[in-house]
Design an enzyme around this catalytic site. Structure first.
Site, short mmCIF file in Angstrom:
data_model
loop_
_atom_site.label_atom_id
_atom_site.label_comp_id
_atom_site.label_asym_id
_atom_site.label_seq_id
_atom_site.Cartn_x
_atom_site.Cartn_y
_atom_site.Cartn_z
N THR A 88 0.85 -1.19 0.00
CA THR A 88 0.00 0.00 0.00
C THR A 88 0.89 1.24 0.00
OG1 THR A 88 -0.02 0.05 2.39
CG2 THR A 88 -1.81 -1.12 1.32
N GLU A 125 -5.90 -2.92 -1.59
CA GLU A 125 -6.46 -4.05 -0.85
C GLU A 125 -7.63 -4.71 -1.57
OE1 GLU A 125 -5.59 -1.16 0.35
OE2 GLU A 125 -4.88 -1.26 2.40
N LYS A 183 -14.45 17.97 11.74
CA LYS A 183 -15.59 18.00 12.64
C LYS A 183 -15.73 19.41 13.20
CE LYS A 183 -18.07 14.56 14.89
NZ LYS A 183 -18.07 13.39 15.72
P1 AMP Z 1 -4.56 2.95 -3.06
O1 AMP Z 1 -4.49 1.74 -2.25
O2 AMP Z 1 -3.27 3.71 -3.13
O3 AMP Z 1 -5.11 2.69 -4.40
O4 AMP Z 1 -5.56 3.95 -2.33
C1 AMP Z 1 -6.89 3.60 -2.05
C2 AMP Z 1 -7.64 4.80 -1.57
O5 AMP Z 1 -7.74 5.78 -2.60
C3 AMP Z 1 -9.07 4.52 -1.18
O6 AMP Z 1 -9.18 3.97 0.09
C4 AMP Z 1 -9.68 5.91 -1.28
O7 AMP Z 1 -9.39 6.68 -0.12
C5 AMP Z 1 -8.94 6.52 -2.43
N1 AMP Z 1 -9.76 6.44 -3.65
C6 AMP Z 1 -9.68 5.54 -4.63
N2 AMP Z 1 -10.59 5.80 -5.59
C7 AMP Z 1 -11.26 6.90 -5.18
C8 AMP Z 1 -12.33 7.68 -5.73
N3 AMP Z 1 -12.88 7.40 -6.90
N4 AMP Z 1 -12.76 8.73 -5.01
C9 AMP Z 1 -12.22 9.05 -3.83
N5 AMP Z 1 -11.21 8.37 -3.27
C10 AMP Z 1 -10.74 7.31 -3.94
#
Ligand code: AMP
Length: 543
Positions: free
Chosen positions: A186, A332, A437
């Protein structure tokens, strides 16, 4: 009663056999800077077999890890096919991480081999001495300069020489479908990265799901420009999905700036693409100054990784007839979880209501929302909670990590906060750690950002919560103004007045050169918070 069906494992070996034969004529094209080099899937399959034989000859056996340190190109695709299909585990290293993180990841995964692009030898040479388990490095490209990697603790080889000496026949290995095929860490901005290990089964099921009509709808008629890096969440599954159905691939290699991107699009004429919003924002900037530019070959592009501003989607659709498909996922989740295709009955403006959401869950992905008190929230498009999901391509743990904070009764806690409509459309309002918040009420930083980015003079905007004596927290908007434009905090606050509730309007504004980004192009709010704490941000108050 048992079924009468054959027990055929879902394996990448089968996927590769299918793709390289049935779709052997489909092509992968990699940009070289001034043109494409192209190979068919049949040729890529032969070269993948040579790579597998070469890796075996170097002693790679069983589930040993073979890492890649590469851009998106044909050779990276060869590793995608060869490594899991020979029974080993592909580990895509993120070339943009800090050196300490790359070292941590390579050691944690116990990589035995690294395949590196000739153009990335320099950065690899800095970290290689600290890779504890790597025995061999293969450098791609014709006659690459191997000297920067000499005496760094591993044997260095020319990839092409190894392939030239190897047989192009390899009996792809059928492993248990639940065994590891590939792994990806990640890109979390806090703590050490965590390893997600995909199985053969999860990759095949995810590839099939990616090609379905509710998701990316890939087919033999697709030509896919893969901008999302192969080192980030398996390039959203595009390479394996393409091989499964014979969709063609266009790979940008290291040329990710708007100008070469435009050339690639005009030359290869892909009809599908995938990239994070910042890439499209950059391309839009170039296109807006060029009346001749035509990218209408792109019928659909999938955008995810962070929230895609509505203004960006509309600009591409209205000015360039390119339809942006908003999708959500995580490393994930393999990574596709939801895709925003509106229902058939939604037309015109009504369809936009759906398209700006993070989309509808794909078949196979189950989701629920959990409130702060632990209760499961209804799908009424109002109740907000942390998104949890489960399914056959969603991780149940992290590699060699017993931290179970991210898991809850068999569900993955995504750390994303939002709401879900009765018909299954997800709207994310924040990361749980970014939620603001104010006076006991939640303010969505994402909704504020999208609204601010809807202003024609704004290139980017990131909103964080800052401490406030009266309200607990208040939003601070950091704004990047487009070149040649001028806009004040008062103008922006006025612009937002009919878009968000009055109590949510930011009073504090900062005008910055660029929003800091993570290794995979997401807004890095941690850096903005730090700059604010260090009093490096020049904050102005709107009146
Ligand atoms: P990664 O593991 O680097 O791909 O990051 C995943 C995270 O990217 C997710 O848990 C979201 O917080 C964010 N994410 C992915 N797609 C979107 C989307 N379309 N809109 C908003 N956040 C997103």
């Amino acid at each position: 009663m048992r079924s009468t069906m054959q027990d055929a494992p879902l394996s990448i070996a089968r996927l590769v056999r299918h793709g390289t034969v049935v779709h052997g004529a489909s092509e992968v094209s990699s940009w070289t800077g001034d043109g494409f080099r192209t190979a068919t899937y049949a040729e890529v399959g032969k070269r993948a077999a040579r790579l597998a034989n070469a890796l075996r000859a170097l002693g790679i056996d069983g589930d040993q890890r073979v890492a890649t340190y590469q851009w998106n190109n044909q050779e990276h695709l060869e590793a995608y096919f060869a490594v899991p299909a020979m029974g080993a585990v592909l580990h895509t290293l993120n070339i943009r991480l800090f050196p300490e993180q790359v070292v941590f990841i390579a050691n944690h995964a116990e990589d035995k081999v690294v395949i590196v692009d000739a153009s990335l030898v320099e950065p690899l040479s800095k970290v290689l001495p600290e890779f504890e388990t790597v025995e061999h490095v293969l450098v791609t490209g014709e006659d690459p300069d191997l000297s920067p990697l000499a005496d760094k603790g591993a044997e260095i080889h020319s990839y092409e020489s190894l392939l030239a000496d190897a047989s192009d026949d390899f009996d792809w290995v059928e492993v248990d479908e639940n065994d590891a095929a590939a792994m990806c860490y990640t890109s979390g901005t806090t703590g050490n990265p965590k390893g997600v290990v995909y199985s053969h089964r999860s990759v095949v099921l995810h590839s099939m799901a990616a090609c379905m009509g509710d998701a990316m709808g890939l087919s033999p008629s697709s030509k896919v420009l893969v901008i999302v890096p192969q080192f980030h969440a398996m390039a959203w599954g595009l390479p394996y999905a393409a091989m499964l159905v014979g969709a063609e691939l266009v790979m940008p290699d290291r040329f990710l700036q708007p100008e070469p991107m435009l050339k690639m699009i005009q030359e290869a004429k892909p009809n599908f693409a995938g990239a994070v919003p910042t890439i499209w924002q950059g391309l839009l900037g170039l296109l807006e100054g060029d009346d001749e530019a035509d990218i209408s070959c792109l019928e659909e592009v999938v955008v995810g990784g962070s929230a895609c501003p509505e203004s960006l989607m509309r600009a591409f659709e209205e000015k360039f007839r390119v339809r942006i498909l908003h999708a959500w996922g995580m490393t994930e989740t393999s990574p596709l979880g939801s895709v925003a295709r509106p229902p058939i009955a939604a037309h015109g403006e009504d369809a936009w209501r759906y398209r700006v959401t993070q989309g509808r869950f794909m078949a196979g992905v189950e989701a629920r929302l959990i409130a702060e008190d632990g209760s499961v929230q209804p799908w009424d498009d109002e109740a907000v909670g942390e998104l949890e999901c489960r399914g056959p391509w969603i991780t149940a743990s992290y590699h060699l990590d017993d931290d179970d904070e991210k898991f809850h009764d068999g569900w993955l806690r995504t750390g994303d906060v939002g709401r879900i409509s009765p018909d299954g459309f997800l709207t994310l309002t924040d990361r749980s750690k970014d939620v603001i918040k104010s006076g006991g009420e939640w303010i969505s930083s994402v909704e504020l950002e999208n609204a601010i980015m809807g202003h024609p003079a704004v290139a980017e905007a990131a909103v964080i919560g800052i401490p406030d004596e009266k309200w607990g927290e208040r939003p601070l908007a950091s704004v990047v103004v487009k070149d040649g434009e001028d806009v004040s905090a008062d103008d922006l606050r006025g612009f937002l007045a009919d878009k968000v509730a009055k109590w949510q309007l930011p009073d504090s504004w900062a005008f910055i050169e660029e929003v800091p980004k993570t290794s995979v192009g997401k807004f890095d709010k941690k850096v903005i918070r730090q700059r604010f704490a260090d009093e490096e941000l020049e904050v102005v108050q709107a009146s």
